[in-house]
Scaffold this active site. Sequence first.
Site, mmCIF file in Angstrom:
data_model
loop_
_atom_site.group_PDB
_atom_site.id
_atom_site.type_symbol
_atom_site.label_atom_id
_atom_site.label_comp_id
_atom_site.label_asym_id
_atom_site.label_seq_id
_atom_site.Cartn_x
_atom_site.Cartn_y
_atom_site.Cartn_z
ATOM 1 C CG ASP A 150 41.434 40.568 43.764
ATOM 2 O OD1 ASP A 150 41.570 41.594 44.452
ATOM 3 O OD2 ASP A 150 40.365 39.935 43.679
ATOM 4 C CG HIS A 157 35.002 39.177 51.367
ATOM 5 N ND1 HIS A 157 33.789 39.284 50.721
ATOM 6 C CD2 HIS A 157 35.840 38.567 50.485
ATOM 7 C CE1 HIS A 157 33.890 38.768 49.508
ATOM 8 N NE2 HIS A 157 35.122 38.318 49.328
ATOM 9 C CD GLU A 223 35.035 40.327 44.928
ATOM 10 O OE1 GLU A 223 36.241 40.545 44.694
ATOM 11 O OE2 GLU A 223 34.591 39.205 45.235
ATOM 12 C CD GLU A 225 39.195 43.663 45.708
ATOM 13 O OE1 GLU A 225 40.436 43.772 45.662
ATOM 14 O OE2 GLU A 225 38.575 42.686 45.259
ATOM 15 C CG ASP A 257 38.052 41.890 41.619
ATOM 16 O OD1 ASP A 257 38.422 41.869 40.442
ATOM 17 O OD2 ASP A 257 38.073 40.883 42.363
ATOM 18 N NE ARG A 261 30.265 37.708 43.913
ATOM 19 C CZ ARG A 261 31.489 38.028 44.315
ATOM 20 N NH1 ARG A 261 32.488 37.198 44.117
ATOM 21 N NH2 ARG A 261 31.701 39.173 44.912
ATOM 22 C CD GLN A 264 34.129 34.144 42.287
ATOM 23 O OE1 GLN A 264 33.358 35.081 42.120
ATOM 24 N NE2 GLN A 264 34.989 34.104 43.273
ATOM 25 C CE LYS A 277 36.463 37.023 42.019
ATOM 26 N NZ LYS A 277 36.042 38.237 42.734
ATOM 27 C CB THR A 281 39.649 45.403 37.465
ATOM 28 O OG1 THR A 281 39.610 43.977 37.370
ATOM 29 C CG2 THR A 281 39.941 45.814 38.897
ATOM 30 C CD GLU A 388 30.876 39.788 51.871
ATOM 31 O OE1 GLU A 388 31.389 40.461 50.958
ATOM 32 O OE2 GLU A 388 31.326 39.755 53.027
HETATM 33 CA CA CA Z 1 38.395 40.594 44.661
#
Ligand code: CA
Length: 444
Positions: A150, A157, A223, A225, A257, A261, A264, A277, A281, A388
Amino acid sequence: MPPKNSHANRFVTKVGPTTDPELKSWIDSANLPDCDFPIQNLPYGVFSTNVHYAPRVGVAIGDQVLDLAALESDGLIETGSKQSIFARPTLNSFMALGPDSWDRVRKRLSALLCRDEAALRDNAGLRRRALISLSEAVLHRPFEVKGYTDFYASREHATNVGTMFRGPEKALMPNWLHMPVGYNGRASTVVVSGSDVRRPWGQIKPDGSNAPTFAACDKLDFELELGAVVGIGNAIGEAVTVEQAQRMIFGYVLLNDWSARDIQLWEYQPLGPFLAKAFATTISPWVVTCAALEPFRVAGPEQEPEPLPYLRQSSPNNYDIQLEVALRPNGVEHATTIARTNFKHMYWSSAQQLCHHSVGGCAMQTGDLLGSGTISGEARDSYGSLLELTWNGTAPLELGGGVTRTYIEDGDSITFNGWAEGEGYRIGFGECRGAILPAHPLNK
Ligand code: CA
């Protein structure tokens, strides 16, 4: 931050024989302007049905799946291999044949599905066996994921996240403008769209506390992606150039993904994300090939400072792909679109990422999956994560009917859609969707 390059929207390549906007199929549903799977697309996936259980390779066309194993056994397509390539539960054998075979099969499929070509169109028996309604197809993970890496390639971002946790002065780490930053993730937990995702457990350190607790994730995020699918690899110790890397990529999928949080935040220093993570996925079921995306190649943002020589690009390697994220809250009938953005804004291209991955001597393999990194645009409604969009939970999203969200709740589902907009047709990815199940009841 807008792309500085004024040519960012320019179409740079000529239309090839399989991407001609004038092409039409004898499958009428493929000719509708908002169809994800026109004859110019021909994305590969793996499917089965309730009457034919064996997963095999197919191509989406209109509202149908074309069974390539059936065409292969009837001699309508050949790959150059003595063994069956398509009567298999993954795309890996086909991808490993390399770009010349990909090109030959694509041209043959385009010809077979073209309005004027009778070989399949007028063969009622084969048509009955080889064309399956998409609504009856069970879609599987399309390839065996050999490795999952990843990256972190959106300047917007990286700037947003860095601003939140380190302040605007130190938003980008010193290495960020010099290399595509990434980490090695887990291939074992890559699942296909439609798979439920269970809320993970982990260590979480509450604000103001000196010690962590073991708890279910409370800040569950997505996320947005794209995943680049590596078609052919390189030998251990043999680095590849950006140009070689571009030709090694077979195609792209949408990729979610999923991120915990709070887990993390406590675990990520100094070695990067780990359990936060590694629980799931999600990828979309169709691999949209680089060949189908060729007319949509564009230059990315200007790279300043200029990258080291091994990372410089001589061709435009970004893609103009529109992206949308929708959230359907638990118990609510309709989803709300919460973000719209575009893949073309990414600072580092997938080719640069794959090149960089190999330069130390790492062997890349058929079936490796490279997550682009969260795709965020400049505007507030173009951010590719709830971290975000809600600015770490401080600005809840209004979803209508009095429903608000900061992070994802049990029973919510997240759906990505993506497409490249051509002249009178669109190259769609099909959706990438996942719903959240409550955390497993563990003995704490
Ligand atoms: Ca990611």
